[in-house]
Structures are given as C-alpha cells and as structure tokens.
Design an enzyme around this catalytic site. Structure first.
Site, PDB file in Angstrom:
ATOM      1  N   LYS A  18       0.832  -1.202   0.000  1.00 28.62           N
ATOM      2  CA  LYS A  18       0.000   0.000   0.000  1.00 28.62           C
ATOM      3  C   LYS A  18       0.864   1.250   0.000  1.00 28.62           C
ATOM      4  CE  LYS A  18      -3.765  -0.509   2.424  1.00 28.62           C
ATOM      5  NZ  LYS A  18      -4.357  -0.783   3.749  1.00 28.62           N
ATOM      6  N   ARG A  55      -3.313   3.102   8.469  1.00 28.09           N
ATOM      7  CA  ARG A  55      -3.596   1.925   7.642  1.00 28.09           C
ATOM      8  C   ARG A  55      -2.436   0.956   7.677  1.00 28.09           C
ATOM      9  NH1 ARG A  55      -4.690   4.753   1.916  1.00 28.09           N
ATOM     10  NH2 ARG A  55      -5.919   2.849   1.579  1.00 28.09           N
ATOM     11  N   GLY A 109      -5.963 -10.614   6.701  1.00 27.27           N
ATOM     12  CA  GLY A 109      -5.922 -10.904   8.128  1.00 27.27           C
ATOM     13  C   GLY A 109      -5.434  -9.744   8.981  1.00 27.27           C
ATOM     14  N   MET A 115      -4.820  -5.627  10.384  1.00 23.63           N
ATOM     15  CA  MET A 115      -5.643  -4.665  11.107  1.00 23.63           C
ATOM     16  C   MET A 115      -6.564  -3.883  10.175  1.00 23.63           C
ATOM     17  SD  MET A 115      -4.640  -1.337  13.291  1.00 23.63           S
ATOM     18  CE  MET A 115      -5.065  -0.219  11.963  1.00 23.63           C
ATOM     19  N   ARG A 143      -3.361  -1.337  -6.480  1.00 23.62           N
ATOM     20  CA  ARG A 143      -2.521  -2.541  -6.394  1.00 23.62           C
ATOM     21  C   ARG A 143      -2.913  -3.435  -7.551  1.00 23.62           C
ATOM     22  NH1 ARG A 143      -5.604  -4.754  -1.053  1.00 23.62           N
ATOM     23  NH2 ARG A 143      -7.675  -4.660  -1.960  1.00 23.62           N
ATOM     24  N   HIS A 168     -16.107  -8.560   1.120  1.00 19.70           N
ATOM     25  CA  HIS A 168     -15.039  -9.424   1.642  1.00 19.70           C
ATOM     26  C   HIS A 168     -15.141 -10.823   1.044  1.00 19.70           C
ATOM     27  CE1 HIS A 168     -13.238 -12.205   4.641  1.00 19.70           C
ATOM     28  NE2 HIS A 168     -12.307 -11.267   4.686  1.00 19.70           N
ATOM     29  N   SER A 199      14.395 -41.805  -9.942  1.00 25.83           N
ATOM     30  CA  SER A 199      13.208 -40.984  -9.774  1.00 25.83           C
ATOM     31  C   SER A 199      13.103 -40.681  -8.292  1.00 25.83           C
ATOM     32  CB  SER A 199      11.971 -41.746 -10.257  1.00 25.83           C
ATOM     33  OG  SER A 199      10.817 -41.017  -9.918  1.00 25.83           O
ATOM     34  N   CYS A 258       8.920 -37.931  -8.813  1.00 28.09           N
ATOM     35  CA  CYS A 258       7.500 -38.257  -8.738  1.00 28.09           C
ATOM     36  C   CYS A 258       7.078 -37.877  -7.324  1.00 28.09           C
ATOM     37  CB  CYS A 258       7.278 -39.726  -9.055  1.00 28.09           C
ATOM     38  SG  CYS A 258       8.238 -40.839  -8.043  1.00 28.09           S
ATOM     39  N   TYR A 317      12.915 -34.245 -15.614  1.00 27.50           N
ATOM     40  CA  TYR A 317      11.450 -34.118 -15.682  1.00 27.50           C
ATOM     41  C   TYR A 317      10.834 -34.084 -14.294  1.00 27.50           C
ATOM     42  CZ  TYR A 317      11.128 -39.104 -14.535  1.00 27.50           C
ATOM     43  OH  TYR A 317      11.225 -40.314 -13.909  1.00 27.50           O
TER      44      TYR A 317
HETATM   45  P1  ADP Z   1      -7.791  -2.189   3.422  1.00 27.01           P
HETATM   46  O1  ADP Z   1      -6.378  -2.604   3.368  1.00 27.01           O
HETATM   47  O2  ADP Z   1      -8.651  -3.035   4.277  1.00 27.01           O
HETATM   48  O3  ADP Z   1      -8.357  -1.916   2.061  1.00 27.01           O
HETATM   49  P2  ADP Z   1      -7.385   0.628   3.679  1.00 27.01           P
HETATM   50  O4  ADP Z   1      -6.249   1.101   4.476  1.00 27.01           O
HETATM   51  O5  ADP Z   1      -7.237   0.663   2.222  1.00 27.01           O
HETATM   52  O6  ADP Z   1      -7.797  -0.806   4.204  1.00 27.01           O
HETATM   53  O7  ADP Z   1      -8.633   1.480   4.091  1.00 27.01           O
HETATM   54  C1  ADP Z   1      -9.922   1.120   3.775  1.00 27.01           C
HETATM   55  C2  ADP Z   1     -10.679   2.284   3.239  1.00 27.01           C
HETATM   56  O8  ADP Z   1     -10.606   3.375   4.133  1.00 27.01           O
HETATM   57  C3  ADP Z   1     -10.161   2.848   1.952  1.00 27.01           C
HETATM   58  O9  ADP Z   1     -10.630   2.160   0.861  1.00 27.01           O
HETATM   59  C4  ADP Z   1     -10.705   4.232   1.952  1.00 27.01           C
HETATM   60  O10 ADP Z   1     -12.009   4.225   1.457  1.00 27.01           O
HETATM   61  C5  ADP Z   1     -10.697   4.562   3.403  1.00 27.01           C
HETATM   62  N1  ADP Z   1      -9.546   5.406   3.687  1.00 27.01           N
HETATM   63  C6  ADP Z   1      -8.300   5.057   4.041  1.00 27.01           C
HETATM   64  N2  ADP Z   1      -7.508   6.119   4.171  1.00 27.01           N
HETATM   65  C7  ADP Z   1      -8.275   7.195   3.887  1.00 27.01           C
HETATM   66  C8  ADP Z   1      -8.045   8.585   3.833  1.00 27.01           C
HETATM   67  N3  ADP Z   1      -6.843   9.088   4.086  1.00 27.01           N
HETATM   68  N4  ADP Z   1      -9.063   9.374   3.499  1.00 27.01           N
HETATM   69  C9  ADP Z   1     -10.273   8.864   3.236  1.00 27.01           C
HETATM   70  N5  ADP Z   1     -10.568   7.580   3.260  1.00 27.01           N
HETATM   71  C10 ADP Z   1      -9.577   6.743   3.581  1.00 27.01           C
HETATM   72 MG    MG Z   2      -7.747  -0.749   0.831  1.00 30.70          MG
END
Ligand code: ADP
Ligand code: MG
Ligand code: MG
Length: 893
Positions: A30, A100, A109, A111, A356, A472, A781, A848, A868
């Site tokens: 990210k 984030r 998994g 936060m 991504r 999800h 093998s 194998c 192989y």
């Molecule tokens: P995940 O990894 O679960 O996608 P994110 O960190 O991308 O979590 O956050 C989830 C959502 O929170 C984002 O898709 C966005 O909509 C919102 N978000 C995150 N950061 C910001 C921000 N700086 N301003 C506004 N919305 C945000």
């Molecule tokens: Mg996200």
C-alpha cells in the site's frame, strides 16, 4: 541511523529518492503504491509510511520503539500539516488522518483501518465550523470512536452497533445517511459512555495518544491469530512484517457531491476489458464493502446490464468519472497490470487512496495475460510469468452441465466463478470440521469477515446473503479460487436454528445445494458438471509456456482413463505408474492374498500365474494410450500387510481358492503382522525375498509392450523402477531379475524393445550412495513423499497433529509434504543428482511424488537441473506452466 519514516505527497517523495518509486519490501504494497501514485502526479492525500523494518525491529526489541521514531513521526505529521495547511489537534483547522496497515502483499488478516483519527470533543466542533457541515463532523467522530474502540482498544463492537440500531429504530430510519447532526452527536455521547464502561477509562482525547495507539495496533496485528492463519495458508514468512501508513483524511461523507468507491481497471471475474466497480454517495471507507447500503455501479453499461435504477457514477458524476477513467488507464500503463483501486470524491474532487495489482480469478488472469500480451502491454514471457500456476486448477475442473435440470432456489451476484456442490453449514469452524471429515461443504454466511478465512478455505464454495461484488466474501473467494455467490438477498439465515430459508423452503445444515459462481444461481441438490475447455486462451498460454520450458512434464497415473486425461493436458510420459492399486481390484484380491499367505515359492507361483494375465492387461491398456512415450512402472512397493484379509469371509475366499484351512491362513496372517509397516517388509525387500513377484510383473510389462508394438507399430518405452532401494547390491539383484525376464520374453517372442531399469531414491542412504547405485541404475526418480518421511523421520499420515504448529512457529517455512524441504530433503536430492551424474553422466533424473505438481518444488527441480517432473493428471498443466516460470526465473538470475 536507519530511516524508518518515508513521506509522500505534496511534491515530497522519500520512497523514490534513490530512483526507485515505492519499494514494496520496505514500504509494504500500500505504502509503495501510494508513493508511486503521488510520484506520477496523481491526487493522493499527503502522508507517510513507517517501514516494515520498523515492525521487525519492534518485535526484536520486545515491542518497543527506538527514540528516533518519535522525531521521525513528528516530522511526518509536520509534512502532512505543511501540505494541507491543517494542524494535528488544532481547534481552528484540525488535521485528521487515517492509519492503515500494509504488508508486502495484501493480507486480509491484518488490522482494519482507523479513519478520522485526530477527532476529540474540541476538534469535532472545529471540524463542524470549517466544513460548515455539522452532520458530517459528528458522523466522522462517531465513526472514529467506533473504529478506534474496535480496532485499537479491542472492545466488542456489537454494543456499538446495537446503539446505532436503536437510534435508527427510534427514529424509523433505514439508512445511516438519514441521521442528522444531533442524532450523531447523541450517539457519540452514548459511544463514549460505552468505552468508559468497557475499557475502564474515558475515550482518549489526546490526538498523539490516539496516533501511537493506532500505530501499535497495526504492528500488533501482525501477530494476530487471523494474520497468522492467513500467512500459513498463503506461505507468507512471519519475518516480513507490516508497514504503517498515516495519511491525511479526505472525506466522501460530505454530502451528495462526495462519494467513495472501489474499482478494477478490467473485470476481475472474467478478465473482460471493461472498468468494473462500485461506489457510494455520501459515504466513507468501509461502507462500500460492509454491505449496509447497496453500492451503485460505476459504469452505465454495468448498471443497465444489471437492470438497476440508482445512477451509475458515470451518469451521476460524469466529470469526476471521466477523470477517474483517465487515471485507470494511466495506472494500468504505469504498473502494466490490471489495478484494484480505492478512491474518494470530496465535494467533486477526486482523490486516489490505493492501487494494487488486482486479485482475479484464474479465468480472468488467463484472459488478461493473453490479452495484455496481444495488446503489446506485456511480452509473451511476462504473460507466462503472470498467471499463477497453481491457480490454473480452477480452470481445469468441471463446470455445470448447461443441459442439466436445475432447481433454482434463488439468484445472487456472480462473485467468483466455478461451480460447487456440497452440504450447507453456517459457520467457519463447522465448515472446517466437516471438510476435514471428508464432506464437500458450502459455507453460508450473512456476510463473511476475516475471522471466517479458515472456513472459506475449507469450503468448496461460499454463499452470502449480503455484500456486493467487492465484498469481503467476493474478494477473498476470488483470491482463493473458491466459487462464490454473494448478496443473495432472498436468503434468510437463522444461525441459532442452523437453518436457512429461501421463500417458503427451509434448508437445515447438511442440506446439499449447488452454487454457480458464474451466473449467481443457487440450486437445490447436486447439479452434474462438464469438462472444461482447453483450447482458446488456455491453449495459447500453454503454447507460450512450452516455448520456454526446459523440464519435461510427466504424469502419475495407473489407469487408462487417467493416462488419457493426462495426455490431453499435455503429459509427455508417465513418471510413476504404481502397480499395487491394480492388486486391490475385487477380482484379483483373492489371488493376491493367496500369494501373500502362501507358505512357499510353489504356492506363490501358483497365485502369480493367475495374476499375470490380469497385470498384462493393465499394462497393455496403459501402453496403448502412452505409445511412443516413456512409462515408468514401479514394481510392487507397499507393505504386504496392507493386503492381508481381515474379515471372516475374506479368509474364507482365500481358503476356498487354495484349499488351505482358515485357521492355517489366520496363523500365517498373524506371522505377517508388522509393528511399523512403513519401515517393514516392503519395496524391493519384497522382491529380494520373493523374486517371483517382480519376475511376474516384469514379464507382464515386456509381454504387454511387445503386444502393443505389434498391434500399433509403436512401442512404449518401459522404465522399470525398483522401489525403496538402500544399497547398490539390492538394486543389482533386482535388476538381474528384470533383465533375465526381459531376455526370456524377447527370446520367446523373437522380438525386442528398448527399456530402462532404474530406481526410486527415497531413502537417505540411497541418496548418499547414488554414485554406487548409478553404476547399474539407468535412471533415478526421486520419490519425495517417502524421502521426506525418511529424512525428517515424520510419518505423513501422523504429521497432521503437529505440523500446523511447526509451520506456525517457523520450524518449517511450509508443509514439507506440500513443498520440498529444500534445505534438508533438497540437499539429499542435490547430492544424489551430483553423485549419480558423476558415475553415469547421461543418467535420467526425475521426480515423482506430490511435489512434482507443486510450483515451488518444480522451481527447485529446475535449479537442480532434473530432466522431468511428474504430477497427477489435473496438475500437469500447472506443472507445465510452473516449469516455464522456473526456466524464465533461472534465465534471469
Ligand atoms: P484495506 O487494506 O482493508 O483496504 P485501507 O487502508 O485501504 O484498508 O482502508 C480502507 C478504506 O478506508 C479505503 O478504501 C478508503 O475508502 C478509506 N480510507 C483510508 N484512508 C483514507 C483517507 N486518508 N481518506 C479517506 N478515506 C480513507
Ligand atoms: Mg484498501
Ligand atoms: Mg515410496
């Protein structure tokens, strides 16, 4: 001093200062891509990333931070303040941030994000003033308290949800957006009371305390149970760590000109080149995936196709949409791949929050890779490298028979393609339990969450009542390759009664249903399926893969049907044809038992004479399918005790066939009992003690080969394999039996064929003595199933009890029965290959065992320069692709 904080946005690009934009290893996926988007001039709210190295150090130092981090974070906040002109904790123009998580690869998994951090009783008033929108300010504050309480303080969120429900009910509201400023303010009061009650302290008002609480929660979540489970399932090393991203908030909840959304630059379900996504007006972050309000379509075409009323973004916000579409194209060209994008519109202005490479179904991955290569965006070799080999599995399995009758119960969204039938269960633990017990399971949930991952993994398919195409359930199912139907709104689930209702039909837990993730249909009972299409994009990609592949790919098969399937999938021979399953056949087992229980050679020969024509028939059928190709046949291997009779009537059958009394047979069976059959009388030890067994099998092989040569003009190339050899002498004795039998058959028939005799390397001693064994063995093998058992001293059948913990605790990086233990077992293979080649340079080397279909193990085989790999029929295409990918990789390094 190590730098732990990297800033982005507002013309600052710490991540790119070495000429590299966004290093994922350091900044997490990210963070790296936020940096990258900012660097190419896209509108990204300014922020900073605390590196994954900090996470690793945090754990190494007993969950503490170095002093320098305080200054670096303060510096990062100052950067955001500088760009936005807002102040963190300011009561004039408060800066709010999101916190984030972000590992190297996206990890559900981890936060949950905390939004609107920086709000307290004072800053909320200031926010209301500067924005001129009180409703928005208090809506943001209640969101913040709830998220922070849940994610950082770890309080039970159901009471918070209940409090909101009560306010909505009291006012007769259906949607959150109907609440006004006063109601949000009242809810904030209630939330603060709840926090104090559950946490024992008032909700933190100090914005710095809030920030550090959230940062620690992100690092802490790296070792959460969910994260560990996800890492285990996806073979992600524990030492990678996660980064933390702190970023200025932008607001999608500032009224009807604001919105938030998620989008893909191509269709992630089928790969079509069309923008794909959802958005929600006047909403924030998770609202889109939470399934509380039904999101609206991004494009007009998608809305029309779904026959939906609410306007698409293309129609409702044409200008912003136009800008977004330009960004899509830019990102796809920049990253040269389909992107999964998160964005927010604040009062008409577009902000990019994430990009991504998007998760996709195997079908989409294949189509996109082939399309992108044909569009010239990537090369053919990149296309080959791009399709995850093991994901092909999804394409090779059957889909619903279009002509079969269907009792359609309801229809939801086609969230992840493929068809699945199974019994319904309503929670992840039960799904796992029933799947372990051998049932095919469909997991049915109102909506899934990261806690359900293990159940989703265990299930054959997933059905949810709520949530859209980017929920999800949908995202995770596509990633895992599980068929999924989401948002099937007419389903009502009664968790307490373990029952779901669709219309007036009641389906209790255990009822069989079928879901079709391509159409969204949910059907009663099991619907028959048809074989997949192997031409088209699949054929194109396979042809590209075969161009770069060095390793040959064979199959493990022992029935003509399996051989045929494997050939259709491109197998270039048989790497392992086991012969014991043929012995279990109901028509033969009595003769087999007669052979085992015989007191002497004459008795055994009498039984073997009955088996010879049957065994010859087996090989004839296989050779017909495999004419012209090498066929490795392993002589009898399993412990004799596996064939022993147990039931009274089984003894009676043998008694009738031999004229020996039941009592005498039972005594003999008792004598044959073994304490540790895996290390007992098996493998070539059978051939050493009862050479007539191997003699019969060799005869069957050569007679069948000559028969097929005569009938079709093309002979197979038998490779006779002696199992479980430990010493050269053992091998030589067995080879002599095979050679002598071959000569006898050739003399009788007046015809010859070429053949090889070699051995399986599945004992450490054999690997070490490979130089000796290779004096007479013409091929090796690697039987990596047994080699793993005998090297680790772990029985595969009993490993289930502790292996999971071994992987969790990092003792093994992955399950050594799934992926070769390169350090240990791999070393033995390298030694055997080296010593074998030193004696006999042209010795044929293959593998194998299950590992032959595992991409990581195939990469090892490429690196070791084996000739192989051999995989089960359905994994042959996976092995072809993995072998090509391994060749590409080794070419690069
Ligand atoms: P995940 O990894 O679960 O996608 P994110 O960190 O991308 O979590 O956050 C989830 C959502 O929170 C984002 O898709 C966005 O909509 C919102 N978000 C995150 N950061 C910001 C921000 N700086 N301003 C506004 N919305 C945000
Ligand atoms: Mg996200
Ligand atoms: Mg074995």
């Amino acid at each position: 001093m190590t730098q732990y904080v990297y800033r982005f946005g507002g013309g600052v690009d710490d991540g790119g200062k070495n000429g590299v934009t966004g290093d994922k290893t350091l900044l997490g996926g990210k963070g790296a891509n936020l940096d990258g988007m900012a660097a190419i001039g896209l509108p990204v709210p300014p922020g900073f990333t605390i590196t994954t190295e900090m996470c690793t150090r945090y754990y190494a130092d007993g969950e503490t931070y170095p002093d320098s981090l305080r200054d670096e974070v303060a510096n990062g906040i100052a950067h955001i303040e500088g760009v936005t002109g807002n102040g963190f904790g300011s009561t004039d123009n408060p800066l709010l941030v999101s916190v984030r998580s972000g590992a190297r690869v996206s990890m559900p998994g981890m936060m949950d994000t905390v939004l609107n951090l920086g709000l307290n009783d004072d800053t909320v008033e200031a926010l209301a003033r500067v924005s001129g929108d009180e409703r928005f300010a208090w809506d943001s504050y209640r969101r913040f308290i709830q998220m922070y309480s849940d994610v950082v303080l770890g309080l039970d969120h159901s009471r918070f949800e209940d409090a909101l429900e009560i306010i909505k009910e009291d006012n007769g509201y259906y949607l959150d957006t109907e609440l006004g400023a006063d109601q949000w303010r009242a809810l904030v009061g209630e939330y603060k009371r709840l926090v104090e009650e559950e946490w024992g302290k008032p909700f933190p008002q100090d914005v710095h305390e809030q920030l550090w609480g959230a940062i620690s929660a992100v690092f802490g979540s790296w070792q959460s149970e969910r994260a560990k489970v996800y890492r285990r399932l996806n073979a992600i090393p524990g030492e990678w760590g996660t980064a933390v991203n702190v970023q200025a908030m932008v607001f999608g909840n500032m009224g009807d000109t604001s919105a938030t959304g998620v989008a893909f630059t191509r269709n992630p379900a089928d790969g079509t080149r069309a923008y794909y996504g959802e958005y929600l007006i006047n909403a924030q972050g998770e609202d889109v995936v939470a399934g509380i309000r039904t999101p609206q379509y991004l494009t007009k075409a998608a809305r029309e196709e779904a026959n939906a009323k609410p306007l698409s973004m293309e129609e409702a916000m044409p200008e912003t949409y136009g800008e977004l579409a330009r960004v899509f194209d830019l990102l796809e060209t920049h990253y040269r791949d389909m992107q999964d994008i998160e964005f927010t519109v604040e009062r008409g202005k577009l902000w990019m929050l994430q990009t991504r490479s998007g998760k996709r179904t195997a079908k989409a991955a294949l189509k996109m890779a082939v399309d992108m290569a044909q569009e010239g965006l990537i090369t053919e070799e990149e296309a080959v490298a791009r399709v995850e080999a093991s994901a092909l599995d999804q394409l090779l399995h059957p889909t619903l028979d279009p002509d079969a009758a269907r009792d359609v119960l309801t229809k939801g969204l086609p969230a992840s393609p493929g068809a699945a039938s199974g019994i319904i269960v309503f929670d992840a633990d039960t799904a796992e339990k029933r799947a372990n017990a051998g049932d095919d399971v469909i997991l049915v949930r109102i909506e899934t969450s990261p806690e359900d991952i293990h159940g989703m993994h265990a299930a054959k398919g997933i059905l949810t009542a709520r949530g859209g195409m980017t929920s999800h359930a949908a995202v995770v199912a596509r990633g895992m390759g599980r068929p999924c139907v989401s948002g099937a709104g007419s389903i009502s689930i009664d968790n307490a009664a373990k029952m779901m209702r669709i219309g007036n039909r009641e389906l209790p837990e255990g009822t069989i249903i079928t879901i079709d993730g391509a159409s969204g249909e949910v059907m009663a009972g099991e619907v028959p399926t048809v074989q997949p299409e192997l031409a088209g994009d699949f054929g194109t990609l396979m042809a590209w893969a075969d161009k770069v592949r060095r390793l040959k790919v064979r199959t493990n098969a022992e029935t003509p049907a399996d051989c045929r399937t494997a050939r259709e999938f491109g197998a270039e021979g048989i790497g392992l044809c086991r012969t014991e399953h043929m012995f279990f056949d109901a028509a033969r087992i009595t003769a087999v038992r007669q052979m085992i229980l015989a007191e002497d050679e004459a008795g055994r020969r009498a039984a073997l004479a009955k088996l010879l024509p049957e065994q010859r028939k087996d090989f004839t059928q296989i050779f017909e399918v495999m004419a012209g190709l090498p066929v490795t046949i392993r002589l009898l291997d399993p412990p004799l005790h596996e064939f022993l009779p147990h039931q009274e009537h089984e003894f009676a059958d043998v008694a009738a066939a031999t004229g020996v009394s039941v009592d005498q047979l039972k005594r003999r069976a008792n004598e044959l009992h073994e304490f540790n059959p895996m290390l007992g009388h098996r493998g070539c030890r059978l051939g050493v003690t009862y050479p007539e067994i191997y003699e019969m099998q060799a005869r069957a092989i050569f007679e069948a080969a000559l028969d097929v040569q005569k009938a079709s003009g093309e002979a197979p190339i038998p490779e006779v394999m002696i199992p479980l050899v430990a010493t050269a002498r053992e091998f030589d004795l067995m080879k002599a039996v095979v050679d002598k039998t071959a000569e006898a058959v050739f003399a009788e028939r007046g015809e010859r064929i070429g053949y090889l005799v070699g051995t399986m390397i599945e004992l450490p001693r054999a690997a070490l003595m490979a130089g000796d064994i290779a004096k007479s063995a013409e091929f090796f093998s690697f039987g990596t199933n047994d080699l793993t058992q005998t090297t680790l001293g772990v029985s595969r059948d009993d490993a289930g009890r502790f292996l999971v913990q071994y992987v969790d605790k990092g003792i093994f990086a992955t399950d050594p029965f799934v992926s070769i233990d390169v350090e240990g077992v791999g070393q033995l293979i390298e030694i055997a290959a080296e010593r074998g080649r030193a004696t006999r340079p042209a010795i044929k080397l293959g593998i194998c065992g299950e590992h032959g279909g595992d991409p990581a193990s195939i990469a090892f085989c490429e690196a070791t320069d084996l000739d192989y790999v051999s995989a089960s029929p359905y994994r042959v295409p996976i092995a072809r692709l993995a072998a090509a990918q391994a060749a590409l990789k080794s070419r690069k390094s």
